[in-house]
Design a protein around this motif. Structure first.
Motif, PDB file in Angstrom:
ATOM      1  N   VAL A   1      48.805-105.211   3.190  1.00 46.52           N
ATOM      2  CA  VAL A   1      48.603-104.822   1.793  1.00 46.52           C
ATOM      3  C   VAL A   1      48.359-103.321   1.711  1.00 46.52           C
ATOM      4  O   VAL A   1      47.504-102.786   2.420  1.00 46.52           O
ATOM      5  N   TRP A   2      49.129-102.654   0.859  1.00 46.66           N
ATOM      6  CA  TRP A   2      48.912-101.232   0.591  1.00 46.66           C
ATOM      7  C   TRP A   2      48.263-101.037  -0.779  1.00 46.66           C
ATOM      8  O   TRP A   2      47.447-100.152  -0.951  1.00 46.66           O
ATOM      9  N   GLU A   3      48.679-101.819  -1.740  1.00 49.28           N
ATOM     10  CA  GLU A   3      48.132-101.790  -3.094  1.00 49.28           C
ATOM     11  C   GLU A   3      48.507-103.101  -3.769  1.00 49.28           C
ATOM     12  O   GLU A   3      49.272-103.902  -3.204  1.00 49.28           O
ATOM     13  N   VAL A   4      47.982-103.337  -4.951  1.00 46.62           N
ATOM     14  CA  VAL A   4      48.167-104.626  -5.601  1.00 46.62           C
ATOM     15  C   VAL A   4      48.760-104.423  -6.994  1.00 46.62           C
ATOM     16  O   VAL A   4      48.158-103.729  -7.824  1.00 46.62           O
ATOM     17  N   PRO A   5      49.930-104.997  -7.281  1.00 44.35           N
ATOM     18  CA  PRO A   5      50.514-104.868  -8.619  1.00 44.35           C
ATOM     19  C   PRO A   5      49.677-105.605  -9.656  1.00 44.35           C
ATOM     20  O   PRO A   5      49.435-106.802  -9.541  1.00 44.35           O
ATOM     21  N   THR A   6      49.204-104.886 -10.648  1.00 50.26           N
ATOM     22  CA  THR A   6      48.427-105.491 -11.721  1.00 50.26           C
ATOM     23  C   THR A   6      48.464-104.575 -12.941  1.00 50.26           C
ATOM     24  O   THR A   6      48.520-103.345 -12.807  1.00 50.26           O
ATOM     25  N   HIS A   7      48.437-105.186 -14.117  1.00 50.66           N
ATOM     26  CA  HIS A   7      48.376-104.408 -15.356  1.00 50.66           C
ATOM     27  C   HIS A   7      46.931-104.104 -15.746  1.00 50.66           C
ATOM     28  O   HIS A   7      46.686-103.321 -16.662  1.00 50.66           O
ATOM     29  N   ARG A   8      45.995-104.699 -15.038  1.00 46.45           N
ATOM     30  CA  ARG A   8      44.585-104.459 -15.329  1.00 46.45           C
ATOM     31  C   ARG A   8      44.140-103.143 -14.688  1.00 46.45           C
ATOM     32  O   ARG A   8      44.634-102.752 -13.635  1.00 46.45           O
ATOM     33  N   LYS A   9      43.197-102.483 -15.334  1.00 46.51           N
ATOM     34  CA  LYS A   9      42.727-101.184 -14.841  1.00 46.51           C
ATOM     35  C   LYS A   9      41.665-101.406 -13.773  1.00 46.51           C
ATOM     36  O   LYS A   9      40.468-101.226 -13.983  1.00 46.51           O
ATOM     37  N   LEU A  10      42.166-101.782 -12.593  1.00 41.19           N
ATOM     38  CA  LEU A  10      41.303-102.082 -11.464  1.00 41.19           C
ATOM     39  C   LEU A  10      41.647-101.171 -10.299  1.00 41.19           C
ATOM     40  O   LEU A  10      42.828-100.933 -10.018  1.00 41.19           O
ATOM     41  N   ILE A  11      40.627-100.699  -9.615  1.00 35.42           N
ATOM     42  CA  ILE A  11      40.804 -99.858  -8.431  1.00 35.42           C
ATOM     43  C   ILE A  11      39.836-100.325  -7.351  1.00 35.42           C
ATOM     44  O   ILE A  11      38.683-100.659  -7.655  1.00 35.42           O
TER      45      ILE A  11
ATOM     46  N   ALA B   1      29.712-100.277  -9.703  1.00 29.28           N
ATOM     47  CA  ALA B   1      30.979-100.306  -8.967  1.00 29.28           C
ATOM     48  C   ALA B   1      30.833-101.099  -7.680  1.00 29.28           C
ATOM     49  O   ALA B   1      29.801-101.051  -7.019  1.00 29.28           O
ATOM     50  N   LYS B   2      31.883-101.835  -7.348  1.00 30.44           N
ATOM     51  CA  LYS B   2      31.933-102.554  -6.077  1.00 30.44           C
ATOM     52  C   LYS B   2      32.973-101.887  -5.180  1.00 30.44           C
ATOM     53  O   LYS B   2      33.959-101.328  -5.658  1.00 30.44           O
ATOM     54  N   ALA B   3      32.764-101.967  -3.879  1.00 25.15           N
ATOM     55  CA  ALA B   3      33.668-101.318  -2.926  1.00 25.15           C
ATOM     56  C   ALA B   3      33.806-102.177  -1.681  1.00 25.15           C
ATOM     57  O   ALA B   3      33.139-103.214  -1.539  1.00 25.15           O
ATOM     58  N   THR B   4      34.679-101.742  -0.777  1.00 22.56           N
ATOM     59  CA  THR B   4      34.883-102.433   0.499  1.00 22.56           C
ATOM     60  C   THR B   4      34.649-101.441   1.626  1.00 22.56           C
ATOM     61  O   THR B   4      35.217-100.339   1.621  1.00 22.56           O
ATOM     62  N   PHE B   5      33.804-101.832   2.580  1.00 25.21           N
ATOM     63  CA  PHE B   5      33.457-100.973   3.710  1.00 25.21           C
ATOM     64  C   PHE B   5      34.086-101.540   4.985  1.00 25.21           C
ATOM     65  O   PHE B   5      33.752-102.651   5.401  1.00 25.21           O
ATOM     66  N   PHE B   6      35.004-100.779   5.578  1.00 25.40           N
ATOM     67  CA  PHE B   6      35.615-101.168   6.847  1.00 25.40           C
ATOM     68  C   PHE B   6      34.778-100.531   7.960  1.00 25.40           C
ATOM     69  O   PHE B   6      34.878 -99.331   8.216  1.00 25.40           O
ATOM     70  N   VAL B   7      33.952-101.358   8.575  1.00 29.87           N
ATOM     71  CA  VAL B   7      32.916-100.853   9.476  1.00 29.87           C
ATOM     72  C   VAL B   7      33.332-100.894  10.938  1.00 29.87           C
ATOM     73  O   VAL B   7      34.147-101.721  11.355  1.00 29.87           O
ATOM     74  N   VAL B   8      32.758 -99.985  11.709  1.00 35.97           N
ATOM     75  CA  VAL B   8      32.971 -99.910  13.158  1.00 35.97           C
ATOM     76  C   VAL B   8      31.809-100.640  13.832  1.00 35.97           C
ATOM     77  O   VAL B   8      30.644-100.285  13.631  1.00 35.97           O
ATOM     78  N   GLY B   9      32.127-101.647  14.636  1.00 39.79           N
ATOM     79  CA  GLY B   9      31.116-102.529  15.195  1.00 39.79           C
ATOM     80  C   GLY B   9      30.012-101.843  15.962  1.00 39.79           C
ATOM     81  O   GLY B   9      28.831-102.210  15.848  1.00 39.79           O
ATOM     82  N   SER B  10      30.356-100.832  16.759  1.00 41.27           N
ATOM     83  CA  SER B  10      29.334-100.142  17.548  1.00 41.27           C
ATOM     84  C   SER B  10      28.339 -99.419  16.659  1.00 41.27           C
ATOM     85  O   SER B  10      27.160 -99.272  17.011  1.00 41.27           O
ATOM     86  N   ARG B  11      28.777 -98.995  15.486  1.00 37.98           N
ATOM     87  CA  ARG B  11      27.866 -98.358  14.534  1.00 37.98           C
ATOM     88  C   ARG B  11      27.069 -99.410  13.757  1.00 37.98           C
ATOM     89  O   ARG B  11      25.914 -99.179  13.383  1.00 37.98           O
TER      90      ARG B  11
ATOM     91  N   ARG C   1      37.737 -93.510 -18.157  1.00 38.32           N
ATOM     92  CA  ARG C   1      39.133 -93.846 -18.433  1.00 38.32           C
ATOM     93  C   ARG C   1      39.357 -95.351 -18.554  1.00 38.32           C
ATOM     94  O   ARG C   1      40.473 -95.801 -18.796  1.00 38.32           O
ATOM     95  N   GLY C   2      38.316 -96.127 -18.342  1.00 42.14           N
ATOM     96  CA  GLY C   2      38.437 -97.575 -18.504  1.00 42.14           C
ATOM     97  C   GLY C   2      38.673 -98.358 -17.243  1.00 42.14           C
ATOM     98  O   GLY C   2      38.932 -99.567 -17.300  1.00 42.14           O
ATOM     99  N   TYR C   3      38.569 -97.713 -16.081  1.00 42.55           N
ATOM    100  CA  TYR C   3      38.773 -98.416 -14.825  1.00 42.55           C
ATOM    101  C   TYR C   3      37.518 -99.171 -14.395  1.00 42.55           C
ATOM    102  O   TYR C   3      36.397 -98.733 -14.646  1.00 42.55           O
ATOM    103  N   SER C   4      37.742-100.298 -13.726  1.00 42.29           N
ATOM    104  CA  SER C   4      36.674-101.041 -13.069  1.00 42.29           C
ATOM    105  C   SER C   4      36.893-100.943 -11.566  1.00 42.29           C
ATOM    106  O   SER C   4      38.026-100.958 -11.087  1.00 42.29           O
ATOM    107  N   PHE C   5      35.793-100.856 -10.833  1.00 41.64           N
ATOM    108  CA  PHE C   5      35.851-100.725  -9.380  1.00 41.64           C
ATOM    109  C   PHE C   5      35.531-102.073  -8.748  1.00 41.64           C
ATOM    110  O   PHE C   5      34.441-102.614  -8.947  1.00 41.64           O
ATOM    111  N   VAL C   6      36.487-102.603  -7.985  1.00 38.91           N
ATOM    112  CA  VAL C   6      36.357-103.953  -7.439  1.00 38.91           C
ATOM    113  C   VAL C   6      36.554-103.942  -5.930  1.00 38.91           C
ATOM    114  O   VAL C   6      37.050-102.975  -5.357  1.00 38.91           O
ATOM    115  N   THR C   7      36.169-105.037  -5.293  1.00 38.65           N
ATOM    116  CA  THR C   7      36.422-105.180  -3.859  1.00 38.65           C
ATOM    117  C   THR C   7      37.904-105.461  -3.631  1.00 38.65           C
ATOM    118  O   THR C   7      38.642-105.812  -4.560  1.00 38.65           O
TER     119      THR C   7
END
Length: 261
Positions: free
Chosen positions: A51-61, A86-96, A236-242
């Motif tokens: 997945v690089w991005e997701v096609p949607t007409h909703r203002k989601l990032i 805002a919600k986000a996704t954290f790609f974590v490094v195991g040793s950290r 601008r009306g965007y919502s921040f999602v996982t």
């Protein structure tokens, strides 16, 4: 003249011989990623492998942060995300994660998503299958230890991939998540606060996956850029999602919402 004819004939015969390519049967010689895969993005995207991005007409990032957790930047980012709902996704490094498990636990407790970014942030370009499995398994184990649950998302270091890595990720029940090509902030290079912010703001589109880092050595530029990005995009009306929430809003060409399985 006779010698010249024989020489020419020999050259012609040699040109007809093509040496066969070696077959990598030894797993120690198997590469699990390539910066220039033989198959293009469309092949993996259409199959749902990456997945690089997701096609949607909703203002989601979907904001994503790699390489953490970090003792100072991660808490600062979490505070800002909470401030702007805002919600986000954290790609974590195991040793950290092993050193700062309380921060990853906080990420999950505050409604953010955790992704596997390997255990040592090792490149998958020239490692064995066993080493690749170890990187994924140890990364997953660190997340489980810190939060009590694993993840189904995986981002390979450097965004490198090929068929072998895609197959391995499937075997482990992981979905490979990269990022929108127009939303690579390059914040790890420390380009300046406004360059990071402008990269996101000038290119913002529905369904974007934004690449940032919560661990950049001796830099708070990402934190400062978020202070600009979050209020502006919210205005601008965007919502921040996982990432998973974004995937659940994927639209087909007919405008219907796909069910994310």
């Amino acid at each position: 003249m006779k010698y010249n004819r024989l020489l020419c004939a020999g050259i012609a015969v040699s040109l007809l011989w093509v040496s066969p390519c070696p077959i990598l049967s030894n797993e120690q010689n198997t590469s699990y990623a390539s910066p220039a895969p033989a198959k293009g993005r469309a092949y993996y995207e259409e199959r749902g492998d990456i997945v690089w991005e997701v096609p949607t007409h909703r203002k989601l990032i979907a904001l994503t942060f790699d390489d953490g957790p970090d003792v100072s930047n991660t808490p600062a980012i979490l505070d800002l995300l909470r401030k702007y709902d805002a919600k986000a996704t954290f790609f974590v490094v195991g040793s950290r994660v092993e050193k700062l498990p309380h921060l990853v636990k906080r990420e999950r407790e505050e409604g953010h998503e955790i992704g596997n970014h390997t255990f040592l942030h090792s490149s998958f370009q020239h490692i064995s299958r066993n080493k690749a499995l170890s990187e994924l398994d140890q990364g997953q184990a660190s997340i489980v230890q810190a939060t009590g649950a694993g993840t189904h998302l995986f981002r390979p270091p450097g965004g490198s991939y090929n068929d072998s890595l895609v197959k391995l990720a499937k075997e482990k029940g992981l979905k490979i998540i990269l990022w929108s090509w127009h939303q690579d902030t390059l914040d790890w290079r420390k380009p300046g606060v406004h360059r990071i912010a402008n990269k996101v703001l000038r290119n913002a589109r529905n369904g974007d996956i934004v690449l940032m880092h919560d661990f950049v050595h001796h830099s708070t530029q990402t934190v400062e850029a978020l202070k600009i990005i979050l209020p502006e995009l919210k205005k601008r009306g965007y919502s921040f999602v996982t990432v998973s929430e974004l995937l659940s809003n994927r639209e087909k060409p007919d405008g219907l919402i796909e069910v994310n399985k």
